[in-house]
Write a protein that holds these residues in place. Structure first.
Motif: not given
Length: 206
Positions: A109-131
């Protein structure tokens, strides 16, 4: 570039290289489009390519170089796919809210260009699963990358990462503690937060 109307034209769009490790095709897959037989193709490929290039070069490439391969869960959505997802409660915000977000080929609405992606960082996902706390990755990104918005989800510590002209610099989460982690004006927004992500690798550029 015109919006593709044939398989060869769509293949040409998919071959557009947005950055050293990412091509446009990497971002066109959609579960909604796949299941319901809807095309997920930009109306304005040039704007989608321009916004996607900034997302890749400034955010995804540094994450990929620093943490190893990142996994793209969702990214570009055409206005028709996003509107269908919103109307059917398939975890899509309204089109207006997603311009300059998942809808890369519309300015906000402000005329700004942008882009989004939904991602997973596997390096961190393993650590997240461990707490590990999702906030450690959020603060690392906050201190190192020119993101506009981050939004974290419970499964796999996946998150939306948005690049936008004139970034908002705001982080929110559906993971406890839910809500806004930081935004401009909050006491925790400025300065470094290295103590929150001890043991993380140093930033590497592609």
């Amino acid at each position: 570039m015109k919006s593709p109307k044939s398989v060869p034209a769509l293949e040409d769009l998919g071959r557009v290289r947005l950055s050293p490790n990412f091509f446009m095709r990497d971002f066109l897959y959609s579960e909604i489009a796949n299941l319901y037989g809807m095309p997920n193709i930009p109306d304005d490929p040039d704007l989608a390519i321009a916004a996607g290039t900034r997302l890749c070069e400034e955010l995804l490439e540094p994450l990929n170089a620093t943490f190893g391969r990142i996994a793209i869960r969702s990214a570009y959505r055409s206005p028709s796919v996003n509107a269908f997802g919103n109307a059917n409660r398939l975890n899509c915000a309204s089109n207006e809210a997603n311009y300059g977000g998942h809808i890369w080929d519309r300015r906000d609405a402000q005329g700004r260009m942008g882009a989004t992606a939904s991602i997973v960082v596997p390096w961190f996902a393993e650590r997240y699963d461990a707490g590990a706390d999702w906030r450690s990755l959020a603060w690392w990104i906050h201190d190192h990358l020119p993101y506009s918005r981050l939004l974290f989800f419970p499964k796999l510590a996946a998150f939306n990462i948005n690049w936008r002209e004139v970034p908002a610099r705001r982080i929110d989460s559906y993971v406890a503690p839910r809500g806004c982690l930081t935004k401009p004006g909050m006491p925790n927004h400025e300065g470094g937060h290295a103590e929150r992500y001890a043991g993380f690798p140093s930033l590497r550029l592609a």
